[in-house]
Design a protein around this motif. Structure first.
Motif, PDB file in Angstrom:
ATOM      1  N   ASN A 103       0.831  -1.285   0.265  1.00 31.56           N
ATOM      2  CA  ASN A 103      -0.018   0.017  -0.032  1.00 31.56           C
ATOM      3  C   ASN A 103       0.581   1.206   0.082  1.00 31.56           C
ATOM      4  OD1 ASN A 103      -2.200  -1.447   0.107  1.00 31.56           O
ATOM      5  ND2 ASN A 103      -2.582  -1.421   2.293  1.00 31.56           N
ATOM      6  N   ASP A 104       1.940   1.111   0.833  1.00 31.21           N
ATOM      7  CA  ASP A 104       2.590   2.406   0.924  1.00 31.21           C
ATOM      8  C   ASP A 104       3.558   2.594  -0.322  1.00 31.21           C
ATOM      9  OD1 ASP A 104       2.208   2.663   3.626  1.00 31.21           O
ATOM     10  OD2 ASP A 104       4.074   1.764   4.301  1.00 31.21           O
ATOM     11  N   GLU A 127       1.093   4.020  -2.971  1.00 34.56           N
ATOM     12  CA  GLU A 127       1.017   5.462  -2.848  1.00 34.56           C
ATOM     13  C   GLU A 127       2.027   6.464  -3.410  1.00 34.56           C
ATOM     14  OE1 GLU A 127       0.042   8.654   0.967  1.00 34.56           O
ATOM     15  OE2 GLU A 127      -0.172   6.558   1.159  1.00 34.56           O
ATOM     16  N   ASN A 142       2.119   6.286  -7.176  1.00 31.59           N
ATOM     17  CA  ASN A 142       1.201   7.192  -7.867  1.00 31.59           C
ATOM     18  C   ASN A 142       1.225   8.403  -7.809  1.00 31.59           C
ATOM     19  OD1 ASN A 142      -0.725   5.027  -9.196  1.00 31.59           O
ATOM     20  ND2 ASN A 142      -1.017   4.415  -7.267  1.00 31.59           N
ATOM     21  N   LYS A 143       2.186   9.054  -6.969  1.00 37.08           N
ATOM     22  CA  LYS A 143       2.434  10.563  -6.965  1.00 37.08           C
ATOM     23  C   LYS A 143       3.078  11.137  -8.187  1.00 37.08           C
ATOM     24  CE  LYS A 143       3.334  10.260  -1.853  1.00 37.08           C
ATOM     25  NZ  LYS A 143       4.346  10.702  -0.801  1.00 37.08           N
TER      26      LYS A 143
END
Length: 251
Positions: free
Chosen positions: A52-53, A56, A59-60
């Motif tokens: 998950n990290d 994230e 996707n930035k």
């Protein structure tokens, strides 16, 4: 230059790429870079929080689509899950980065089950994933396998015999397989880093930062750019083996 052969760099944008061990370290840095270049990327990891990290973070800056998968590459079921995800997500597979690995020391420590898990993850998964990837690339007569090895294949540290066995196997596997798949239009690059600031290194975060500043250790980004270099060379040019060392890791 006038009269020279045109340098036809291959683009990453629009490519379909899988990165195993893509939730931490070298794999995560590689996925961030390739997605930012416009590739569609699947990252494979073992820990849900790390996955998950990583998603994230990726996707930035991602310009392509990013997908995640939890799979244990030490098992046949995990390998199968990876390629079920590939087939349901991509129309074709362009690049496969074998990177997932577990640290381990000497065969004089531990037990059979521990050694088996390390060898399954660090070596057998490379073989199995590559076989599946080549099966999908061969009909297109193009593709690229990138194997992340280690300097341990050459240095062969006395306290790391299990890890050395796996990385030496990757080196031999890569050299042999390249001769087989190049005529099919598929490239293979072996990248063998020296010391890199990742969770694989036992030192404290502060010590690793100091090692990087002292030019005795590299960052994961350094190896990500090595991957990018390998996969963007013209079709006529293969980076068959790339050894990347910290400037002052004198080995």
């Amino acid at each position: 230059m006038e009269g020279s052969t045109k340098y036809e760099k291959q683009e990453v944008a629009g490519k379909s790429i899988v990165v195993t061990g893509g939730t931490t370290g070298i794999g995560r840095a590689t996925a961030i870079l390739l997605a930012a270049e416009g590739a569609d990327v699947i990252i494979v990891g073992l820990d849900e929080q790390h996955l998950n990290d990583a998603l994230e973070d990726i996707n930035k800056t991602a310009k392509g689509q990013v997908h995640g998968l939890l799979a244990d590459l030490a098992t046949e079921e995990g390998i199968k899950a990876v390629f079920e995800k590939v087939d349901s997500t991509f129309d074709r597979l362009d690049i496969f980065v074998n990177n997932a690995a577990l640290p381990y020391g000497s065969v004089t420590e531990g037990n059979y089950n521990e050694w088996q898990r390390v060898i399954n993850t660090n070596l057998l998964a490379y073989l199995a994933c590559t076989a599946e990837a080549v099966n999908r690339m061969e009909p297109n007569k193009e593709g690229h396998i990138v194997n992340i090895g280690s300097m341990s294949a050459d240095v062969r540290e006395e306290t790391s015999s299990v890890y050395v066995a796996a990385k030496s196997g990757i080196q031999g596997f890569s050299e042999s397989l390249r001769k087989e798949i190049n005529p099919k239009g598929i490239k293979l690059s072996l990248i063998e880093p020296g010391a890199v600031d990742t969770d694989m290194q036992a030192e404290s975060t502060e010590q690793k930062k100091e090692n990087v500043e002292n030019l005795e250790m590299m960052t994961a980004d350094d190896i990500a750019y090595a991957v990018l270099y390998c996969i963007t060379q013209p079709k006529r040019c293969d980076v068959a083996e790339l050894k990347v060392r910290p400037h002052l890791q004198l080995i």
